[in-house]
Design a protein around this motif. Structure first.
Motif, PDB file in Angstrom:
ATOM      1  N   VAL A  64      25.294  -7.067  -7.020  1.00  0.00           N
ATOM      2  CA  VAL A  64      25.806  -5.775  -6.534  1.00  0.00           C
ATOM      3  C   VAL A  64      25.409  -5.568  -5.080  1.00  0.00           C
ATOM      4  O   VAL A  64      26.240  -5.193  -4.232  1.00  0.00           O
ATOM      5  CB  VAL A  64      25.280  -4.609  -7.412  1.00  0.00           C
ATOM      6  CG1 VAL A  64      25.567  -3.262  -6.755  1.00  0.00           C
ATOM      7  CG2 VAL A  64      25.915  -4.666  -8.799  1.00  0.00           C
ATOM      8  N   THR A  65      24.129  -5.813  -4.761  1.00  0.00           N
ATOM      9  CA  THR A  65      23.658  -5.580  -3.390  1.00  0.00           C
ATOM     10  C   THR A  65      24.286  -6.560  -2.401  1.00  0.00           C
ATOM     11  O   THR A  65      24.592  -6.193  -1.270  1.00  0.00           O
ATOM     12  CB  THR A  65      22.119  -5.656  -3.325  1.00  0.00           C
ATOM     13  OG1 THR A  65      21.682  -6.903  -3.890  1.00  0.00           O
ATOM     14  CG2 THR A  65      21.479  -4.515  -4.088  1.00  0.00           C
ATOM     15  N   VAL A  66      24.491  -7.799  -2.829  1.00  0.00           N
ATOM     16  CA  VAL A  66      25.151  -8.786  -1.962  1.00  0.00           C
ATOM     17  C   VAL A  66      26.604  -8.360  -1.701  1.00  0.00           C
ATOM     18  O   VAL A  66      27.098  -8.455  -0.567  1.00  0.00           O
ATOM     19  CB  VAL A  66      25.097 -10.201  -2.597  1.00  0.00           C
ATOM     20  CG1 VAL A  66      26.058 -11.157  -1.888  1.00  0.00           C
ATOM     21  CG2 VAL A  66      23.681 -10.759  -2.525  1.00  0.00           C
ATOM     22  N   GLY A  67      27.272  -7.859  -2.752  1.00  0.00           N
ATOM     23  CA  GLY A  67      28.649  -7.367  -2.599  1.00  0.00           C
ATOM     24  C   GLY A  67      28.722  -6.222  -1.598  1.00  0.00           C
ATOM     25  O   GLY A  67      29.612  -6.190  -0.727  1.00  0.00           O
ATOM     26  N   ILE A  68      27.775  -5.269  -1.699  1.00  0.00           N
ATOM     27  CA  ILE A  68      27.722  -4.138  -0.761  1.00  0.00           C
ATOM     28  C   ILE A  68      27.542  -4.652   0.665  1.00  0.00           C
ATOM     29  O   ILE A  68      28.176  -4.169   1.611  1.00  0.00           O
ATOM     30  CB  ILE A  68      26.565  -3.175  -1.136  1.00  0.00           C
ATOM     31  CG1 ILE A  68      26.884  -2.450  -2.437  1.00  0.00           C
ATOM     32  CG2 ILE A  68      26.308  -2.163  -0.014  1.00  0.00           C
ATOM     33  CD1 ILE A  68      25.704  -1.697  -3.018  1.00  0.00           C
ATOM     34  N   TYR A 120      20.493  -9.885   3.967  1.00  0.00           N
ATOM     35  CA  TYR A 120      20.966  -8.498   4.023  1.00  0.00           C
ATOM     36  C   TYR A 120      21.080  -8.010   5.469  1.00  0.00           C
ATOM     37  O   TYR A 120      22.046  -7.364   5.848  1.00  0.00           O
ATOM     38  CB  TYR A 120      19.997  -7.556   3.285  1.00  0.00           C
ATOM     39  CG  TYR A 120      20.011  -7.666   1.790  1.00  0.00           C
ATOM     40  CD1 TYR A 120      21.198  -7.829   1.096  1.00  0.00           C
ATOM     41  CD2 TYR A 120      18.834  -7.587   1.060  1.00  0.00           C
ATOM     42  CE1 TYR A 120      21.208  -7.927  -0.291  1.00  0.00           C
ATOM     43  CE2 TYR A 120      18.832  -7.682  -0.316  1.00  0.00           C
ATOM     44  CZ  TYR A 120      20.022  -7.854  -0.986  1.00  0.00           C
ATOM     45  OH  TYR A 120      20.029  -7.951  -2.341  1.00  0.00           O
ATOM     46  N   VAL A 121      20.038  -8.318   6.253  1.00  0.00           N
ATOM     47  CA  VAL A 121      19.983  -7.799   7.625  1.00  0.00           C
ATOM     48  C   VAL A 121      20.997  -8.487   8.522  1.00  0.00           C
ATOM     49  O   VAL A 121      21.735  -7.844   9.266  1.00  0.00           O
ATOM     50  CB  VAL A 121      18.554  -7.972   8.197  1.00  0.00           C
ATOM     51  CG1 VAL A 121      18.519  -7.584   9.665  1.00  0.00           C
ATOM     52  CG2 VAL A 121      17.576  -7.120   7.399  1.00  0.00           C
ATOM     53  N   LEU A 178      13.917  -5.360  -2.602  1.00  0.00           N
ATOM     54  CA  LEU A 178      14.965  -5.914  -1.740  1.00  0.00           C
ATOM     55  C   LEU A 178      15.408  -4.908  -0.684  1.00  0.00           C
ATOM     56  O   LEU A 178      15.590  -5.252   0.482  1.00  0.00           O
ATOM     57  CB  LEU A 178      16.170  -6.336  -2.588  1.00  0.00           C
ATOM     58  CG  LEU A 178      15.962  -7.518  -3.535  1.00  0.00           C
ATOM     59  CD1 LEU A 178      17.232  -7.770  -4.345  1.00  0.00           C
ATOM     60  CD2 LEU A 178      15.578  -8.777  -2.775  1.00  0.00           C
ATOM     61  N   ALA A 179      15.583  -3.649  -1.095  1.00  0.00           N
ATOM     62  CA  ALA A 179      16.061  -2.625  -0.163  1.00  0.00           C
ATOM     63  C   ALA A 179      15.039  -2.345   0.934  1.00  0.00           C
ATOM     64  O   ALA A 179      15.380  -2.232   2.113  1.00  0.00           O
ATOM     65  CB  ALA A 179      16.375  -1.335  -0.922  1.00  0.00           C
TER      66      ALA A 179
END
Length: 535
Positions: free
Chosen positions: A18-22, A172-173, A353-354
């Protein structure tokens, strides 16, 4: 792999997916430095308040504080109080003023009326050091969590888990920038609040929603009796521990207003009103969360084995919340226990992760915007160059955090974050407050405040029982400690203010006074702030 471990792995992967998709979605919405650093300043006060909560309610809060309460009772809960009260300082002294007078980083605000190169170099150095201390805590939490739940054993395997988390945060960054990181933090804040409310209700239900009964069971189960519910189990044993507690309290209360990854959040909103709104939302969410750590910590003490040699004690308290979730779900080996353990672990993993993404973005932004664009290139760097350097910096900072987190796995993560707060309050807060409220403050004062507070803090930490000379030290088997306190705030924070004052009064520079009136008007009213952003 057992059914529990399979379920946990599936939930972990779902959270990551989910976070990778975002992040991929956000990367398509981003263009230019304003989007990468500040999310295009398009977030509402409510959205930013959720993201600030997501940044602040880290693994240290969810895993570390509940663990400290489970092991130390009343004295552990003092961490919750310190983290919460700190928001009042951020709201009253910093949030709106900083948003009105800066662009992307803390150094923008300082450099407005100072000489650019020395101030930006000092601020970028401080930002990176604070971020790495904070990153350490999150990486240690990730290592403890994943190794427990996936049944991973051995030092090499634990180190590989930390490496994997580090690489994920860099992704993410570098791909999502501030926009992607913010949306990940909003999702994580929702997951964390839902998970914490669920466990709190289940714990209280075990004791018929009678808080007194819960506290009594905790005192009885730990074998420490009434001492568990009164001050003095960790602090107040002798004069050193009393001073250590005062030092910790000062660092917690003043540290938030100097944390670069929290300060950078105020630049993501379009107006000063939205900055105030975001802090008010954050206070409500964070306040509710820290009240619930009472149920998590004392619930773990009442329902789990927290004695010497237990899983909770061996992890420094870091595994109290996940093991409590398993206990209230039905216990080890039950379907309910497995589901709740996997759910809470996935939430904790999302939390880690966030937060690591936010921290890495902050320090990478400071390196690119302050050091590269304004010091090395003297303002001549293009936006594309700046963003590319920020992405490279994210890789370097991630690598440093991974290397330091591997030997720090025995330390409690709430305690590690308290050290980051001490560094932030010592190095950043004096220069921010002096710059906002003291007309005479100048370039030498700013650099001396940052370097003086930072070096004092780091020297005292390196000379304390945290690093050597105690069973839980970073380097066991060695002893070069001479400073008795675990948290240096009581010495290093006044030192930062003193060096800032001394540097200012010994300098003949007067140019910084000329811009004070304009900075003051902008900080108080927001007039001219939008033009500075578009510059």
């Amino acid at each position: 792999m057992s059914n529990t471990e399979t379920l946990t792995a599936v939930l972990f992967l779902a959270v990551v997916a989910v976070t990778v998709g975002i992040t991929f979605w956000a990367s398509r919405q981003s263009s230019g430095a304003a989007d990468f650093y500040a999310g295009g300043r398009q977030f509402s006060g409510f959205q930013n308040g959720m993201a600030v909560s997501g940044d602040y309610m880290s693994a240290a809060s969810f895993l570390g504080i509940s663990g400290l309460i489970a092991l130390n009772g009343y004295d552990g809960f003092l961490y919750s109080i310190g983290f919460l009260v700190a928001w009042l300082v951020a709201l009253l002294l910093v949030a709106e003023l900083l948003r009105n007078s800066g662009r992307y980083t803390m150094a923008d605000q300082l450099a407005y009326r100072m000489k650019q190169r020395p101030v930006r170099t000092a601020a970028a150095t401080s930002t990176v050091v604070v971020s790495i201390f904070y990153l350490l805590a999150q990486m240690v939490g990730a290592g403890a969590l994943v190794t427990l739940l996936l049944g991973i054993e051995g030092e090499t395997a634990k180190a590989l888990v930390i490496v994997a988390v580090g690489l994920l945060m860099v992704f993410y960054v570098t791909v999502g920038g501030m926009k992607g990181t913010t949306y990940v933090q909003i999702v994580k804040a929702i997951l964390l609040m839902v998970g914490t409310v669920l466990i709190t209700i289940l714990v209280l239900a075990k004791f018929d929603f009678n808080l007194s009964e819960l506290l009594g069971a905790a005192a009885s189960n730990t074998g420490k009796g009434d001492a568990f519910l009164q001050p003095g189990l960790k602090y107040g044993i002798d004069l050193t521990s009393k001073v250590d507690f005062i030092s910790l309290g000062i660092a917690l209360v003043l540290g938030t207003a100097g944390l670069p990854h929290i300060l950078i959040r105020f630049y993501t909103v379009p107006t000063a009103k939205a900055a105030r709104t975001s802090v008010m939302w954050a206070i409500g969410l964070i306040g509710s969360f820290y009240l619930m750590t009472l149920a998590l910590g004392f619930g773990a003490a009442a329902l789990l084995d927290t004695g010497a040699g237990s899983k909770v004690a061996e992890s420094g308290g870091n595994l109290a919340s996940p093991l409590l979730a398993e206990a209230v779900g039905g216990g080890a080996g039950t379907t309910g226990g497995a589901v709740l353990l996997a759910l809470i672990s996935a939430v904790a993993f999302a939390t880690i992760l966030a937060v690591v993404a936010g921290l890495t973005l902050t320090s990478a932004s400071s390196v690119a915007h302050d050091l590269y664009a304004n010091v090395i290139k003297k303002g001549a760097a293009s936006e594309k160059e700046e963003v590319r350097v920020a992405r490279i910096a994210a890789f370097v900072i991630g690598g440093i955090a991974i290397a330091l987190a591997i030997p720090a796995q025995k330390l409690n993560i709430a305690f590690l974050v308290a050290l980051a707060f001490a560094v932030a309050a010592s190095a950043n807060l004096p220069s921010i407050l002096f710059n906002l409220f003291w007309r005479r403050f100048n370039t030498r004062g700013a650099t001396w405040a940052i370097y003086g507070g930072l070096i004092t803090c780091l020297v005292l930490v390196a000379s304390s029982p945290v690093v050597s000379g105690s069973p839980t030290a970073l380097f066991t088997g060695h002893d070069w400690s001479w400073f008795p306190l675990a948290n240096p705030g009581i010495i290093s924070i006044p030192a930062g203010f003193f060096f800032g004052w001394l540097g200012t009064v010994t300098s003949k520079e007067t140019e910084s006074e000329l811009a004070f009136d304009e900075l003051e008007v902008r900080a108080l009213t927001g007039a001219g702030a939008e033009a500075a952003v578009e510059h």
